[in-house]
Design a protein around this motif. Structure first.
Motif, PDB file in Angstrom:
ATOM      1  N   VAL A  83       0.745  -1.314   0.154  1.00  0.00           N
ATOM      2  CA  VAL A  83       0.041  -0.034   0.112  1.00  0.00           C
ATOM      3  C   VAL A  83       0.729   1.322  -0.063  1.00  0.00           C
ATOM      4  N   ARG A  86       0.993   3.775   2.722  1.00  0.00           N
ATOM      5  CA  ARG A  86      -0.481   4.572   2.821  1.00  0.00           C
ATOM      6  C   ARG A  86      -0.237   6.255   2.582  1.00  0.00           C
ATOM      7  N   ASN A  93      -4.457   6.214  -6.557  1.00  0.00           N
ATOM      8  CA  ASN A  93      -4.977   4.742  -6.112  1.00  0.00           C
ATOM      9  C   ASN A  93      -6.096   4.300  -6.977  1.00  0.00           C
ATOM     10  N   THR A  97      -6.478   1.193  -9.355  1.00  0.00           N
ATOM     11  CA  THR A  97      -7.524   0.275  -9.472  1.00  0.00           C
ATOM     12  C   THR A  97      -8.140   0.144 -10.755  1.00  0.00           C
TER      13      THR A  97
END
Length: 127
Positions: A83, A86, A93, A97
Motif C-alpha cells: 500500500v 499509505r 490509487n 485500481t
C-alpha cells in the motif's frame, strides 16, 4: 514470521512535497509516452517501420519501465510493498485500481464473451 506495522506522522508540508513529486513523475511518464508514440508514428510513416517492430518496441519499453520501477522502489517492509506506506493520494490509487480492473484478464474475458455470445455479450462489456 511476524511483520510489525507502524505508522509515522507526516506533516502537511511533507505530504505536499510528496504529491508534487508524484505529479512530476506521472507528468514525465505521460510526456515520455507521448514522445515515444510520436517518434514511432514518424518512423512508421516516413521510414516504413513495420507493425511488428512497433509492437516489439512497446513490449521492450514496457519491460524496461517495469525493471526501472522495480529497481528504484525496492523495499523490505510489507506495508510499503502493498500500500506504498499509505502515502499515495486517492486519485492515484483510483488510477491503479482502474488499471487493475482493465487488465489483460478483463480484455481476454470480454473478447471471449463477445465471440461466444455475439451482441448479447455487449451487456457484460458495458458493465
Amino acid at each position: 514470521m511476524s511483520q510489525e506495522t507502524y505508522y509515522t506522522r507526516v506533516s502537511k508540508r511533507e505530504v505536499k512535497v510528496f504529491r508534487q513529486k508524484l505529479f512530476r513523475i506521472y507528468g514525465v511518464f505521460v510526456i515520455g509516452l507521448m514522445l515515444f508514440t510520436t517518434v514511432l508514428a514518424v518512423l512508421e510513416v516516413n521510414l516504413g517501420l513495420s507493425r511488428t517492430a512497433i509492437g516489439y518496441a512497446y513490449l521492450l519499453l514496457t519491460l524496461l519501465l517495469y525493471a526501472v520501477i522495480g529497481i528504484l522502489n525496492f523495499t523490505r517492509r510489507l506495508d510499503e510493498y502493498y500500500v506504498a506506506g499509505r502515502r499515495v493520494p486517492a486519485f492515484f490509487n483510483g488510477m491503479a485500481t482502474g488499471a487493475d480492473w482493465m487488465s489483460a484478464a478483463s480484455f481476454i474475458s470480454m473478447a471471449g464473451t463477445l465471440f461466444i455470445l455475439g451482441y448479447d455479450g455487449l451487456a457484460y462489456v458495458m458493465g
